[in-house]
Enzyme design. Structure first.
Site, mmCIF file in Angstrom:
data_model
loop_
_atom_site.group_PDB
_atom_site.id
_atom_site.type_symbol
_atom_site.label_atom_id
_atom_site.label_comp_id
_atom_site.label_asym_id
_atom_site.label_seq_id
_atom_site.Cartn_x
_atom_site.Cartn_y
_atom_site.Cartn_z
ATOM 1 N N VAL A 143 0.861 -1.181 0.000
ATOM 2 C CA VAL A 143 0.000 0.000 0.000
ATOM 3 C C VAL A 143 0.899 1.233 0.000
ATOM 4 C CG1 VAL A 143 -1.879 1.224 1.155
ATOM 5 C CG2 VAL A 143 -1.695 -1.265 1.369
ATOM 6 N N CYS A 144 0.549 2.199 -0.815
ATOM 7 C CA CYS A 144 1.240 3.494 -0.833
ATOM 8 C C CYS A 144 2.742 3.275 -1.100
ATOM 9 C CB CYS A 144 0.973 4.202 0.493
ATOM 10 S SG CYS A 144 1.286 5.978 0.509
ATOM 11 N N THR A 145 3.602 3.916 -0.320
ATOM 12 C CA THR A 145 5.047 3.818 -0.561
ATOM 13 C C THR A 145 5.628 2.470 -0.175
ATOM 14 O OG1 THR A 145 5.458 4.847 1.593
ATOM 15 C CG2 THR A 145 5.416 6.302 -0.333
#
Length: 229
Positions: A105-107
């Site tokens: 998720v995300c970075t």
């Protein structure tokens, strides 16, 4: 109703500075799989602080889940600090060998990239770091959820819910995924349709880029471009 796959072991990897919704969103969804074992794990077990004050989670050591069926790697404001942490990267590589699904998720996708798992793959991440996917040999894709082989990457923060529902669909079928979605009443209707760079007004995007530049710093792509060879 489609056949279900029971007893799924889920490892959600966190670290100091993780983003709360990156993990609580997927946790809420994946904990509704049939008879799941969902654990937070970290290279620094115990209480792990999120990137916003007042929130943290208790994590178990990495070796407590050496062979999870599903790996979720969280993002956060401190992800770049861990891109050369071989303890973390070697564990990610080891776990990925036997997972059914490896996700981020995300970075968090940057950690998968640093571990060498995104080479030649399509992947996404938080929009501010999207071009940084190229630093890891991946093709950046501006989509909310990107599936390539057994790796599923999600864009920023809230997209972890979409990713987890996608995993439910892959593991349990559409009927079960729809039931989970209804169970959490996930029917987003925000007051403004500005949740992506493509949709947000230009001045809002500029404001957020400036704010992130001050609080988060340059993207990884910008940092590596500035580093002398």
């Amino acid at each position: 109703m489609e056949e279900q796959v029971p007893n799924v072991d889920v490892a959600i990897f966190i670290y100091d500075g993780f983003t709360a919704l990156d993990v609580t969103g997927p946790f809420e969804v994946l904990s509704r799989l049939p008879d799941p074992k969902v654990r937070f794990v970290s290279a620094t077990p115990g209480m792990v602080a999120a990137d916003q004050p007042g929130f943290g989670l208790v994590a178990e050591p990495l070796d407590s889940m050496p062979r999870p069926d599903l790996l979720v790697v969280s993002g956060g404001s401190t992800t770049t600090r861990y891109l050369a942490d071989e303890t973390i990267l070697s564990w990610l590589r080891q776990v990925h060998e036997t997972t059914v699904w490896t996700t981020s998720v995300c970075t968090g996708s940057m950690l998968l990239g640093a571990a060498g798992l995104l080479q030649g793959r399509r992947a996404t991440t938080f929009w501010y770091e999207l071009e940084s996917m190229r630093c890891f040999g991946a093709e950046p894709v501006s989509e909310r959820v990107v599936e390539d082989g057994k790796i599923i990457t999600a864009a920023g923060v809230s997209s972890g819910i979409d990713m987890a529902l996608t995993v439910c669909d892959r593991l349990q079928g559409a009927w079960y995924a729809q039931a989970v979605q209804l169970g959490i009443e996930y029917d987003p209707q925000p007051p403004h349709d500005s949740g992506s760079v493509e949709k947000a007004p230009a001045d809002v995007t500029r404001f957020m880029r400036d704010a992130l530049s001050r609080s988060y710093g340059p993207s990884w792509a910008q940092q590596t471009a500035q580093t002398p060879s």
